[in-house]
Design a protein around this motif. Structure first.
Motif, PDB file in Angstrom:
ATOM      1  N   VAL A 147      53.718  22.527  52.278  1.00  0.00           N
ATOM      2  CA  VAL A 147      53.035  23.029  51.079  1.00  0.00           C
ATOM      3  C   VAL A 147      52.147  24.219  51.442  1.00  0.00           C
ATOM      4  O   VAL A 147      51.443  24.198  52.451  1.00  0.00           O
ATOM      5  CB  VAL A 147      52.167  21.918  50.430  1.00  0.00           C
ATOM      6  N   GLN A 148      52.201  25.240  50.592  1.00  0.00           N
ATOM      7  CA  GLN A 148      51.358  26.418  50.774  1.00  0.00           C
ATOM      8  C   GLN A 148      50.364  26.513  49.624  1.00  0.00           C
ATOM      9  O   GLN A 148      50.747  26.490  48.454  1.00  0.00           O
ATOM     10  CB  GLN A 148      52.212  27.693  50.807  1.00  0.00           C
ATOM     11  N   ILE A 149      49.076  26.607  49.968  1.00  0.00           N
ATOM     12  CA  ILE A 149      48.016  26.759  48.972  1.00  0.00           C
ATOM     13  C   ILE A 149      47.399  28.144  49.152  1.00  0.00           C
ATOM     14  O   ILE A 149      46.938  28.478  50.255  1.00  0.00           O
ATOM     15  CB  ILE A 149      46.916  25.683  49.130  1.00  0.00           C
ATOM     16  N   GLY A 156      42.289  37.644  40.983  1.00  0.00           N
ATOM     17  CA  GLY A 156      43.625  37.101  41.133  1.00  0.00           C
ATOM     18  C   GLY A 156      44.306  37.501  42.424  1.00  0.00           C
ATOM     19  O   GLY A 156      45.499  37.260  42.612  1.00  0.00           O
ATOM     20  N   LYS A 157      43.552  38.093  43.345  1.00  0.00           N
ATOM     21  CA  LYS A 157      44.120  38.519  44.622  1.00  0.00           C
ATOM     22  C   LYS A 157      44.034  37.373  45.627  1.00  0.00           C
ATOM     23  O   LYS A 157      43.006  36.719  45.750  1.00  0.00           O
ATOM     24  CB  LYS A 157      43.353  39.734  45.149  1.00  0.00           C
ATOM     25  N   VAL A 158      45.144  37.151  46.348  1.00  0.00           N
ATOM     26  CA  VAL A 158      45.166  36.104  47.365  1.00  0.00           C
ATOM     27  C   VAL A 158      44.349  36.577  48.569  1.00  0.00           C
ATOM     28  O   VAL A 158      44.673  37.586  49.204  1.00  0.00           O
ATOM     29  CB  VAL A 158      46.607  35.777  47.803  1.00  0.00           C
ATOM     30  N   VAL A 159      43.283  35.860  48.863  1.00  0.00           N
ATOM     31  CA  VAL A 159      42.405  36.241  49.969  1.00  0.00           C
ATOM     32  C   VAL A 159      42.506  35.275  51.148  1.00  0.00           C
ATOM     33  O   VAL A 159      41.988  35.549  52.236  1.00  0.00           O
ATOM     34  CB  VAL A 159      40.934  36.335  49.493  1.00  0.00           C
ATOM     35  N   GLU A 160      43.154  34.158  50.925  1.00  0.00           N
ATOM     36  CA  GLU A 160      43.329  33.174  52.007  1.00  0.00           C
ATOM     37  C   GLU A 160      44.495  32.261  51.672  1.00  0.00           C
ATOM     38  O   GLU A 160      44.717  31.907  50.512  1.00  0.00           O
ATOM     39  CB  GLU A 160      42.053  32.346  52.195  1.00  0.00           C
ATOM     40  N   THR A 161      45.246  31.863  52.694  1.00  0.00           N
ATOM     41  CA  THR A 161      46.376  30.949  52.521  1.00  0.00           C
ATOM     42  C   THR A 161      46.248  29.815  53.528  1.00  0.00           C
ATOM     43  O   THR A 161      45.967  30.044  54.710  1.00  0.00           O
ATOM     44  CB  THR A 161      47.707  31.688  52.734  1.00  0.00           C
ATOM     45  N   ARG A 162      46.436  28.602  53.035  1.00  0.00           N
ATOM     46  CA  ARG A 162      46.384  27.426  53.908  1.00  0.00           C
ATOM     47  C   ARG A 162      47.685  26.645  53.748  1.00  0.00           C
ATOM     48  O   ARG A 162      48.305  26.641  52.680  1.00  0.00           O
ATOM     49  CB  ARG A 162      45.206  26.517  53.527  1.00  0.00           C
ATOM     50  N   PRO A 184      33.364  32.212  53.239  1.00  0.00           N
ATOM     51  CA  PRO A 184      31.975  31.857  52.946  1.00  0.00           C
ATOM     52  C   PRO A 184      31.846  30.960  51.724  1.00  0.00           C
ATOM     53  O   PRO A 184      32.621  31.065  50.768  1.00  0.00           O
ATOM     54  CB  PRO A 184      31.306  33.221  52.720  1.00  0.00           C
ATOM     55  N   GLN A 185      30.842  30.075  51.758  1.00  0.00           N
ATOM     56  CA  GLN A 185      30.676  29.082  50.697  1.00  0.00           C
ATOM     57  C   GLN A 185      30.394  29.716  49.336  1.00  0.00           C
ATOM     58  O   GLN A 185      30.675  29.111  48.304  1.00  0.00           O
ATOM     59  CB  GLN A 185      29.544  28.117  51.069  1.00  0.00           C
ATOM     60  N   ASP A 186      29.822  30.909  49.321  1.00  0.00           N
ATOM     61  CA  ASP A 186      29.476  31.526  48.033  1.00  0.00           C
ATOM     62  C   ASP A 186      30.647  32.299  47.419  1.00  0.00           C
ATOM     63  O   ASP A 186      30.529  32.872  46.340  1.00  0.00           O
ATOM     64  CB  ASP A 186      28.263  32.448  48.183  1.00  0.00           C
ATOM     65  N   ALA A 187      31.800  32.302  48.111  1.00  0.00           N
ATOM     66  CA  ALA A 187      32.967  33.001  47.568  1.00  0.00           C
ATOM     67  C   ALA A 187      33.512  32.253  46.350  1.00  0.00           C
ATOM     68  O   ALA A 187      33.667  31.035  46.377  1.00  0.00           O
ATOM     69  CB  ALA A 187      34.033  33.123  48.647  1.00  0.00           C
ATOM     70  N   GLU A 188      33.788  32.983  45.290  1.00  0.00           N
ATOM     71  CA  GLU A 188      34.349  32.375  44.080  1.00  0.00           C
ATOM     72  C   GLU A 188      35.871  32.429  44.172  1.00  0.00           C
ATOM     73  O   GLU A 188      36.488  33.474  43.942  1.00  0.00           O
ATOM     74  CB  GLU A 188      33.839  33.112  42.837  1.00  0.00           C
ATOM     75  N   LEU A 189      36.447  31.291  44.507  1.00  0.00           N
ATOM     76  CA  LEU A 189      37.886  31.235  44.746  1.00  0.00           C
ATOM     77  C   LEU A 189      38.558  30.213  43.843  1.00  0.00           C
ATOM     78  O   LEU A 189      37.955  29.217  43.448  1.00  0.00           O
ATOM     79  CB  LEU A 189      38.159  30.877  46.209  1.00  0.00           C
ATOM     80  N   THR A 190      39.829  30.474  43.564  1.00  0.00           N
ATOM     81  CA  THR A 190      40.634  29.538  42.784  1.00  0.00           C
ATOM     82  C   THR A 190      41.867  29.167  43.599  1.00  0.00           C
ATOM     83  O   THR A 190      42.642  30.055  43.987  1.00  0.00           O
ATOM     84  CB  THR A 190      41.080  30.168  41.454  1.00  0.00           C
ATOM     85  N   PRO A 191      42.062  27.876  43.890  1.00  0.00           N
ATOM     86  CA  PRO A 191      43.258  27.477  44.649  1.00  0.00           C
ATOM     87  C   PRO A 191      44.489  27.437  43.734  1.00  0.00           C
ATOM     88  O   PRO A 191      44.402  27.077  42.563  1.00  0.00           O
ATOM     89  CB  PRO A 191      42.894  26.063  45.143  1.00  0.00           C
ATOM     90  N   ARG A 192      45.615  27.817  44.308  1.00  0.00           N
ATOM     91  CA  ARG A 192      46.873  27.807  43.550  1.00  0.00           C
ATOM     92  C   ARG A 192      48.006  27.297  44.429  1.00  0.00           C
ATOM     93  O   ARG A 192      48.092  27.681  45.603  1.00  0.00           O
ATOM     94  CB  ARG A 192      47.191  29.225  43.044  1.00  0.00           C
ATOM     95  N   LEU A 193      48.838  26.433  43.858  1.00  0.00           N
ATOM     96  CA  LEU A 193      50.001  25.938  44.583  1.00  0.00           C
ATOM     97  C   LEU A 193      51.048  27.058  44.607  1.00  0.00           C
ATOM     98  O   LEU A 193      51.634  27.400  43.585  1.00  0.00           O
ATOM     99  CB  LEU A 193      50.566  24.689  43.885  1.00  0.00           C
ATOM    100  N   ALA A 194      51.258  27.610  45.779  1.00  0.00           N
ATOM    101  CA  ALA A 194      52.179  28.747  45.892  1.00  0.00           C
ATOM    102  C   ALA A 194      53.607  28.290  46.185  1.00  0.00           C
ATOM    103  O   ALA A 194      54.556  28.761  45.538  1.00  0.00           O
ATOM    104  CB  ALA A 194      51.694  29.688  46.991  1.00  0.00           C
ATOM    105  N   LYS A 195      53.759  27.366  47.155  1.00  0.00           N
ATOM    106  CA  LYS A 195      55.086  26.892  47.526  1.00  0.00           C
ATOM    107  C   LYS A 195      55.040  25.421  47.936  1.00  0.00           C
ATOM    108  O   LYS A 195      54.006  24.937  48.431  1.00  0.00           O
ATOM    109  CB  LYS A 195      55.646  27.678  48.704  1.00  0.00           C
ATOM    110  N   ALA A 196      56.152  24.740  47.712  1.00  0.00           N
ATOM    111  CA  ALA A 196      56.287  23.352  48.172  1.00  0.00           C
ATOM    112  C   ALA A 196      57.758  23.119  48.468  1.00  0.00           C
ATOM    113  O   ALA A 196      58.614  23.258  47.583  1.00  0.00           O
ATOM    114  CB  ALA A 196      55.789  22.375  47.140  1.00  0.00           C
ATOM    115  N   GLN A 197      58.030  22.776  49.715  1.00  0.00           N
ATOM    116  CA  GLN A 197      59.438  22.594  50.123  1.00  0.00           C
ATOM    117  C   GLN A 197      59.654  21.214  50.693  1.00  0.00           C
ATOM    118  O   GLN A 197      58.894  20.731  51.535  1.00  0.00           O
ATOM    119  CB  GLN A 197      59.810  23.659  51.173  1.00  0.00           C
ATOM    120  N   ARG A 198      60.717  20.563  50.234  1.00  0.00           N
ATOM    121  CA  ARG A 198      61.114  19.253  50.779  1.00  0.00           C
ATOM    122  C   ARG A 198      62.250  19.516  51.756  1.00  0.00           C
ATOM    123  O   ARG A 198      63.203  20.254  51.471  1.00  0.00           O
ATOM    124  CB  ARG A 198      61.572  18.352  49.640  1.00  0.00           C
ATOM    125  N   TYR A 199      62.201  18.873  52.918  1.00  0.00           N
ATOM    126  CA  TYR A 199      63.264  19.104  53.904  1.00  0.00           C
ATOM    127  C   TYR A 199      63.531  17.847  54.722  1.00  0.00           C
ATOM    128  O   TYR A 199      62.815  16.853  54.624  1.00  0.00           O
ATOM    129  CB  TYR A 199      62.887  20.275  54.823  1.00  0.00           C
TER     130      TYR A 199
END
Length: 199
Positions: A147-149, A156-162, A184-199
């Motif tokens: 899974v990619q978050i 709306g710019k992707v600034v980090e991927t986990r 940083p904790q004060d960053a205003e971020l929104t997580p989004r499910l980018a990809k999910a692969q079953r294998y």
């Protein structure tokens, strides 16, 4: 019996003390001196200080107890640190495996419907932005998931991927890895499910 002896005998009977008097021929009454017994207290025991051997033994016991407690605390702390390091290492390994699996996946993957996300209160995560990812194997066979978050800023710019994952998940079973943002904790971020692969 002299008058003195008669008086002592009378008082003894009246008080019930059982005082014994000498019945010798002499008018001088003498009572036997009490003999010390083996259980008589030793005056030295009332000095207020324990014998040196006992004091030394007590000090040794206390020092040993302190050392044992300190060693136990150190051992518990070490085990906690080892466990934390082990969990972080496993999360890093699973994340690396998920990233590798998703590298060549086109689109969003084949398992987006098997994955859910829920933000965790910052009060429970030391102020970090964290997402609880719920992966459910909805198939009838054992499968692994990658899974990619993406964390997006206010534009709306992707600034980090986990990346997180679940390996060898049995049918109907769930795993709930956590994706942490390291920004940083004060960053205003929104997580989004980018990809999910079953294998």
């Amino acid at each position: 019996m002299s008058r003195h002896r008669a008086l002592v005998a009378t008082l003894s009977l009246a008080l019930g003390t059982g005082v014994l008097v000498s019945c010798g021929d002499s008018d001088q009454d003498t009572a036997p001196s009490p003999r010390p017994t083996s259980s008589s207290p030793d005056a030295a025991s009332f000095s207020g200080a324990p014998p040196s051997a006992l004091a030394s033994q007590a000090a040794s016991a206390i020092a040993s107890a302190h050392a044992s407690a300190s060693a136990a605390a150190s051992s518990a702390s070490a085990r906690a640190s080892e466990f934390e390091a082990s969990v972080e290492a496993e999360a890093a390994r699973a994340g690396a495996a998920a990233e590798k699996e998703l590298k060549n996946v086109k689109g969003r993957g084949n398992a987006v419907s098997d994955v859910g996300m829920k933000g965790l209160p910052r009060a429970e995560t030391s102020g970090l932005l964290a997402v609880l990812v719920t992966i459910t194997n909805k198939t009838d066979r054992t499968a692994s998931y990658a899974v990619q978050i993406d964390f997006e800023d206010t534009n709306g710019k992707v600034v980090e991927t986990r990346f997180v994952g679940a390996e060898d998940l049995e049918p109907g079973k769930q795993e709930q890895p956590i994706a942490f943002s390291r920004l940083p904790q004060d960053a205003e971020l929104t997580p989004r499910l980018a990809k999910a692969q079953r294998y």
